[in-house]
Design a protein around this motif. Structure first.
Motif, PDB file in Angstrom:
ATOM      1  N   SER A  12      48.725  47.204  51.479  1.00  0.00           N
ATOM      2  CA  SER A  12      47.469  46.981  52.487  1.00  0.00           C
ATOM      3  C   SER A  12      46.499  48.445  52.296  1.00  0.00           C
ATOM      4  O   SER A  12      47.393  49.305  51.782  1.00  0.00           O
ATOM      5  CB  SER A  12      47.841  46.830  53.705  1.00  0.00           C
ATOM      6  OG  SER A  12      49.181  47.531  54.186  1.00  0.00           O
ATOM      7  N   TYR A  13      45.484  48.060  52.248  1.00  0.00           N
ATOM      8  CA  TYR A  13      44.262  49.292  52.373  1.00  0.00           C
ATOM      9  C   TYR A  13      44.082  49.492  53.723  1.00  0.00           C
ATOM     10  O   TYR A  13      43.265  48.433  54.442  1.00  0.00           O
ATOM     11  CB  TYR A  13      43.202  49.090  51.555  1.00  0.00           C
ATOM     12  CG  TYR A  13      43.417  48.795  50.090  1.00  0.00           C
ATOM     13  CD1 TYR A  13      43.716  50.154  49.502  1.00  0.00           C
ATOM     14  CD2 TYR A  13      43.147  47.810  49.231  1.00  0.00           C
ATOM     15  CE1 TYR A  13      43.826  50.015  47.770  1.00  0.00           C
ATOM     16  CE2 TYR A  13      43.262  47.632  48.190  1.00  0.00           C
ATOM     17  CZ  TYR A  13      43.520  48.821  47.247  1.00  0.00           C
ATOM     18  OH  TYR A  13      43.688  48.599  46.047  1.00  0.00           O
ATOM     19  N   ASP A  14      44.493  50.641  54.451  1.00  0.00           N
ATOM     20  CA  ASP A  14      44.077  50.946  55.544  1.00  0.00           C
ATOM     21  C   ASP A  14      44.368  49.569  56.649  1.00  0.00           C
ATOM     22  O   ASP A  14      45.747  49.226  56.707  1.00  0.00           O
ATOM     23  CB  ASP A  14      42.607  50.928  56.031  1.00  0.00           C
ATOM     24  CG  ASP A  14      42.123  52.176  55.438  1.00  0.00           C
ATOM     25  OD1 ASP A  14      42.929  53.102  55.203  1.00  0.00           O
ATOM     26  OD2 ASP A  14      40.908  52.125  54.712  1.00  0.00           O
ATOM     27  N   GLY A  36      41.473  31.981  42.394  1.00  0.00           N
ATOM     28  CA  GLY A  36      41.295  31.997  44.023  1.00  0.00           C
ATOM     29  C   GLY A  36      39.937  32.701  44.090  1.00  0.00           C
ATOM     30  O   GLY A  36      39.487  33.423  43.246  1.00  0.00           O
ATOM     31  N   PRO A  37      39.523  32.765  45.451  1.00  0.00           N
ATOM     32  CA  PRO A  37      38.209  33.353  45.873  1.00  0.00           C
ATOM     33  C   PRO A  37      38.304  34.789  45.459  1.00  0.00           C
ATOM     34  O   PRO A  37      39.305  35.443  45.311  1.00  0.00           O
ATOM     35  CB  PRO A  37      38.044  33.132  47.259  1.00  0.00           C
ATOM     36  CG  PRO A  37      39.172  32.075  47.361  1.00  0.00           C
ATOM     37  CD  PRO A  37      40.303  32.024  46.531  1.00  0.00           C
ATOM     38  N   SER A  38      37.020  35.445  45.385  1.00  0.00           N
ATOM     39  CA  SER A  38      36.750  36.836  45.328  1.00  0.00           C
ATOM     40  C   SER A  38      37.490  37.445  46.517  1.00  0.00           C
ATOM     41  O   SER A  38      37.316  37.006  47.579  1.00  0.00           O
ATOM     42  CB  SER A  38      35.293  37.062  45.167  1.00  0.00           C
ATOM     43  OG  SER A  38      35.012  38.136  44.618  1.00  0.00           O
ATOM     44  N   GLY A  39      38.100  38.566  46.124  1.00  0.00           N
ATOM     45  CA  GLY A  39      38.897  39.239  47.368  1.00  0.00           C
ATOM     46  C   GLY A  39      40.222  39.071  47.869  1.00  0.00           C
ATOM     47  O   GLY A  39      40.866  39.459  48.646  1.00  0.00           O
ATOM     48  N   SER A  40      40.737  37.816  47.074  1.00  0.00           N
ATOM     49  CA  SER A  40      42.072  37.174  47.556  1.00  0.00           C
ATOM     50  C   SER A  40      43.017  38.021  47.135  1.00  0.00           C
ATOM     51  O   SER A  40      44.288  37.832  47.339  1.00  0.00           O
ATOM     52  CB  SER A  40      42.047  35.825  47.020  1.00  0.00           C
ATOM     53  OG  SER A  40      41.998  35.740  45.365  1.00  0.00           O
ATOM     54  N   GLY A  41      42.980  39.074  46.124  1.00  0.00           N
ATOM     55  CA  GLY A  41      44.132  39.968  45.774  1.00  0.00           C
ATOM     56  C   GLY A  41      44.489  39.940  44.328  1.00  0.00           C
ATOM     57  O   GLY A  41      45.437  40.344  43.831  1.00  0.00           O
ATOM     58  N   LYS A  42      43.895  39.005  43.724  1.00  0.00           N
ATOM     59  CA  LYS A  42      44.391  38.633  42.248  1.00  0.00           C
ATOM     60  C   LYS A  42      44.364  39.730  41.190  1.00  0.00           C
ATOM     61  O   LYS A  42      45.295  40.197  40.599  1.00  0.00           O
ATOM     62  CB  LYS A  42      43.268  37.775  41.416  1.00  0.00           C
ATOM     63  CG  LYS A  42      43.292  36.205  42.383  1.00  0.00           C
ATOM     64  CD  LYS A  42      42.301  35.537  41.757  1.00  0.00           C
ATOM     65  CE  LYS A  42      40.584  36.001  41.318  1.00  0.00           C
ATOM     66  NZ  LYS A  42      39.997  36.336  42.457  1.00  0.00           N
ATOM     67  N   THR A 200      41.471  34.709  36.258  1.00  0.00           N
ATOM     68  CA  THR A 200      40.326  34.182  36.025  1.00  0.00           C
ATOM     69  C   THR A 200      39.536  33.339  36.748  1.00  0.00           C
ATOM     70  O   THR A 200      40.161  32.715  37.611  1.00  0.00           O
ATOM     71  CB  THR A 200      40.686  33.095  34.474  1.00  0.00           C
ATOM     72  OG1 THR A 200      39.659  32.764  34.008  1.00  0.00           O
ATOM     73  CG2 THR A 200      41.552  31.952  34.698  1.00  0.00           C
ATOM     74  N   HIS A 201      38.301  33.176  36.390  1.00  0.00           N
ATOM     75  CA  HIS A 201      37.209  32.317  37.031  1.00  0.00           C
ATOM     76  C   HIS A 201      37.059  31.206  36.277  1.00  0.00           C
ATOM     77  O   HIS A 201      36.185  30.102  36.477  1.00  0.00           O
ATOM     78  CB  HIS A 201      36.041  33.046  37.756  1.00  0.00           C
ATOM     79  CG  HIS A 201      36.399  34.088  38.775  1.00  0.00           C
ATOM     80  ND1 HIS A 201      36.592  33.428  40.283  1.00  0.00           N
ATOM     81  CD2 HIS A 201      36.443  35.359  38.696  1.00  0.00           C
ATOM     82  CE1 HIS A 201      36.814  34.554  40.720  1.00  0.00           C
ATOM     83  NE2 HIS A 201      36.616  35.599  40.026  1.00  0.00           N
ATOM     84  N   GLU A 202      37.649  31.188  35.131  1.00  0.00           N
ATOM     85  CA  GLU A 202      37.285  30.109  33.920  1.00  0.00           C
ATOM     86  C   GLU A 202      38.313  29.018  34.057  1.00  0.00           C
ATOM     87  O   GLU A 202      39.414  28.928  33.498  1.00  0.00           O
ATOM     88  CB  GLU A 202      37.641  30.896  32.643  1.00  0.00           C
ATOM     89  CG  GLU A 202      36.946  30.605  31.480  1.00  0.00           C
ATOM     90  CD  GLU A 202      35.535  30.447  31.740  1.00  0.00           C
ATOM     91  OE1 GLU A 202      34.751  29.498  31.558  1.00  0.00           O
ATOM     92  OE2 GLU A 202      34.844  31.512  31.479  1.00  0.00           O
TER      93      GLU A 202
END
Ligand SMILES: Nc1ncnc2c1ncn2[C@@H]1O[C@H](COP(=O)(O)OP(=O)(O)OP(=O)(O)O)[C@@H](O)[C@H]1O
Length: 247
Positions: A12-14, A36-42, A200-202
C-alpha cells in the motif's frame, strides 16, 4: 514448481491498498497477459517481480529462489542473481539517448558480466537481425521511430539471456500504426517458447498470443483463465464490465 510463484503479495501507499493478497504462478514457457483498468495495480505488480518496487508482505519465488519470503527480502547478492533472470521492457523504452543502438545493447553485459567484446558483437548483431534492425546498429535513439525504439529495447533485454521477459505496456506509447511491428516481435518470442508476463491494454495480444489472461481490478486478481474463457465467457461481472460484455 512454477517458474514464478507469487503468494499473498500486499502493498500500500499511505492509505491506498495497491496490491491486496495477490497470488499467481507463471509456468515455464507460458505467456501471461495481465489486463485491467487504469490504476488497478498491474504495473506495481510487474515491477515488484524485478524489485523496482518493494512490497509490504508476501512471497515472490523465481526459479526456486525467493526474492522475498513472507515480507523478508533476500540478501542483496541473491536479489541481484534472482532479478538477473528477468528482462524488463518498459512503456517508454528507457534507452540511453547518448549511446547508439548497438552500444545500448552491449552496455549492460559489458559492465555487469564483463563479457568480451567479440562475443557481445556477435550477439548484438544477431539480436538486431532478429528484431529487423540490423541496418540501424549505429543510429542514436532520437533517429528511430517509437516502434524501432521498442524493438531495440526488446533486443537489449534479450542480450542478458533472461529466462523470463516482463513487458509493462510495451505498445501504449506508440502510434497505432507502429504497434504491429512490436507485437510481431513479441509473438515470435512466444512462438520460441520464451516465458513472458505482459501488462497490456492490447486485447488482441491477450486474445491471440497469451496462454493465460489475468484480469486485475482495484489491487485484486479477479479472474485468471485461458483467453478463450476470459473473452467469451468470463465468470466475473467485473471482468464482463471491463471487456464490455455486459448485456
Ligand atoms: N509512487 C506512488 N505513490 C503513490 N501512489 C502510487 C505510486 N505508484 C502508483 N501509485 C498508485 O497505485 C495505484 C496502482 O498503480 P499502477 O501503476 O500499478 O496501476 P496500473 O494498473 O498499472 O495502471 P495503468 O494501466 O494506468 O498503468 C494507482 O492508484 C496509482 O495512482
Amino acid at each position: 514448481m512454477a517458474l514464478i510463484e507469487v503468494t499473498n503479495l500486499i502493498k500500500s501507499y499511505d492509505r491506498l491498498d495497491v496490491l491486496k493478497q495477490i497470488s499467481f504462478t507463471v509456468e515455464r514457457n507460458e505467456v501471461v497477459a495481465i489486463i485491467g483498468p487504469s490504476g488497478s495495480g498491474k504495473s506495481t505488480l510487474l515491477r515488484s517481480l524485478v524489485h523496482l518496487e518493494t512490497i509490504d508482505n508476501g512471497t515472490i519465488t523465481v526459479d526456486g529462489s525467493s526474492l522475498v519470503k513472507n515480507g523478508v527480502y533476500a540478501k542483496p547478492k541473491e536479489i541481484k542473481e534472482i532479478t538477473a533472470k528477468m528482462g524488463m521492457v518498459f512503456q517508454h523504452f528507457n534507452l540511453f539517448p547518448h549511446l547508439t543502438v548497438k552500444q545500448n545493447l552491449e552496455l549492460a553485459p559489458k559492465l555487469v558480466r564483463k563479457e568480451a567484446s567479440g562475443d557481445l558483437e556477435k550477439r548484438s548483431s544477431a539480436l538486431l537481425e532478429k528484431v529487423d534492425l540490423a541496418d540501424r546498429a549505429d543510429a542514436f535513439p532520437a533517429k528511430l521511430s517509437g516502434g524501432q525504439k521498442q524493438r531495440v529495447a526488446i533486443a537489449r533485454a534479450l542480450m542478458m539471456n533472461p529466462e523470463i521477459l516482463l513487458f509493462d505496456e510495451p505498445t501504449s506509447a506508440l502510434d497505432p500504426e507502429l504497434t504491429g511491428e512490436v507485437l510481431k516481435v513479441m509473438k515470435d518470442l512466444a512462438d520460441e517458447q520464451m516465458t513472458m508476463v505482459v501488462v497490456t491494454h492490447e486485447m488482441a495480444f491477450a486474445k491471440e498470443v497469451a496462454d493465460r489472461v489475468i484480469f486485475m481490478d482495484k489491487g485484486e486478481i479477479i479472474e485468471s483463465d485461458s483467453p478463450a474463457q476470459i473473452f467469451k465467457n468470463p465468470k466475473n461481472e467485473r471482468t464482463k464490465a471491463f471487456l464490455g460484455l455486459l448485456e
